[in-house]
Design a protein around this motif. Structure first.
Motif: not given
Length: 413
Positions: A322-328, A331-335, A398-407
């Motif tokens: 879901i994080i990958g979809i949001q980033k694609s 969605a910003k890292n801070y979000f 939370a920081f580790s989630a925000s740094r995930l590569d969307p692909v």
């Protein structure tokens, strides 16, 4: 504006995540609940004890010094064998101080005897009889519900006048107005001129329970009981312009040493006691109890914090796709960071609120003379500690989630 909308969306995602895993959420917040309950319960108990004890000590009066035979000692062994050889303070000592003190706003003396039976018809009870001088009500806390204080004529003439404690009045004059009626003290007739305001029982009753005490003129007390208990205490109230009452204490010491003809090399054979010494002693005890509360609750909160951090790492793992979809979708890292950080803080706050609610329910339990009061300060403290624990527990997941590569995140299963 867009930032605030994204923050709100992060909060909404966090709330939905918590609702979708109620059992896991409940188990995660138990540690925080227990920890906040332990800390706030101890703080509430300490605050209530301190309030109860200070209210009972207030009867000693403010801005006052006490000239007595024995000192108040709260640290180290009490060397009673030295102090008991001192001469007793007498009524003439009081009069001498009253005449010569220049830095005193008021000077009073009091003596007391417990276990004296007072009667009115078939009603009787034992109480403490305190003989007091004219300015006693100026030095200590004497609040009258009805009636009046002693007059100079009653003091000088050793009149049989009495001011009753609230409980004494209730027992001797049930469903009656006590003021103006006659009663017996030690077999003699006394007229009731006043009734004190009811204070209720307290844990530490300095000078005895005020509600079970009767005040009479000191000169009257001296005729009845002085031969049995010759010692008195002298109360000296200082001016507000004398900070710390240093000038007053020095003047009292000089006058008493001169009166008793003490040489410069001799130590005082009297004591000048300060009520604040008792406050400091009690404050030190409460400081230890407060520290114990932090230690006990700290371990529980630490365990709860680790539990929340563990659950947040699991939550990040479960929602990686879901994080990958949001980033694609932009969605910003801070979000993403706020989304998981809000979830951790919200989880911790719910646990903290549950702990505070348990303390609130605890305040309804009857503990004898002690009434528990959950203050706004303790509630704020509980919520503040919960928020900090939530932030510390959730910041790394939370920081580790925000740094995930969307692909890579989208491909995760």
């Amino acid at each position: 504006m867009q930032f605030l909308r994204q923050v709100f969306e992060s909060f909404r995602f966090a709330w939905q995540a918590l609702r979708s895993n109620l059992l896991r959420t409940t188990l995660s917040l138990l540690g925080v609940t227990v920890g906040i309950f332990a800390i706030i319960a101890v703080f509430t108990l300490v605050d209530s004890l301190e309030r109860n004890i200070k209210e009972s000590i207030n009867v000693l009066g403010n801005n006052s010094l006490y000239v007595q035979k024995l000192p108040w000692t709260f640290d180290g062994p009490y060397q009673w064998w030295k102090y008991f050889q001192r001469p007793e303070l007498t009524y003439s000592d009081f009069r001498y101080l009253n005449e010569h003190l220049e830095n005193a706003d008021a000077v009073a003396a009091a003596g007391g005897k417990g276990g004296v039976t007072v009667k009115n018809g078939n009603n009787s009870m034992p109480c403490r009889i305190s003989g007091v001088t004219m300015d006693y009500n100026r030095v200590t806390d004497v609040v009258l519900a009805t009636g009046r204080y002693f007059t100079a004529q009653e003091q000088d003439g050793s009149r049989n006048a009495v001011i009753l404690g609230a409980e004494v009045a209730e027992n001797l004059f049930p469903n009656q107005i006590a003021v103006g009626q006659t009663m017996k003290v030690a077999g003699l007739n006394f007229i009731v001129i006043g009734v004190q305001e009811k204070k209720g029982a307290s844990i530490l009753e300095v000078g005895g329970n005020v509600d079970r005490r009767c005040l009479i003129p000191y000169t009257t007390y001296a005729k009845l009981f002085q031969s049995l208990n010759p010692s008195i205490s002298i109360f000296v109230k200082g001016y507000d312009t004398d900070p710390g009452l240093e000038d007053l204490e020095g003047e009292i010491r000089g006058i008493m040493r001169a009166r008793r003809s003490l040489k410069p090399t001799q130590t005082d054979n009297f004591a000048i006691n300060r009520p604040e010494a008792l406050f400091k002693f009690i404050g030190a005890i409460f400081a230890v109890l407060t520290t114990a509360g932090w230690v006990i609750g700290g371990f529980s909160i630490l365990i709860g914090g680790f539990g929340i951090a563990n659950i947040m790492f699991v939550s990040v793992k479960e929602r990686t796709n879901i994080i990958g979809i949001q980033k694609s979708l932009g969605a910003k890292n801070y979000f993403i960071l706020f989304q998981f950080l809000f979830e951790a803080v919200l989880l911790s706050l719910v646990g903290g609120l549950a702990g505070i609610a348990l303390v609130y329910l605890l305040s309804f339990i009857q503990l004898g003379t002690l009434e528990l009061h959950l203050t706004a300060g303790n509630i704020t403290l509980g919520l503040g500690v919960s928020s900090i624990i939530g932030i510390l527990s959730g910041i790394i997941p939370a920081f580790s989630a925000s740094r995930l590569d969307p692909v890579i995140a989208i491909r995760a299963k």
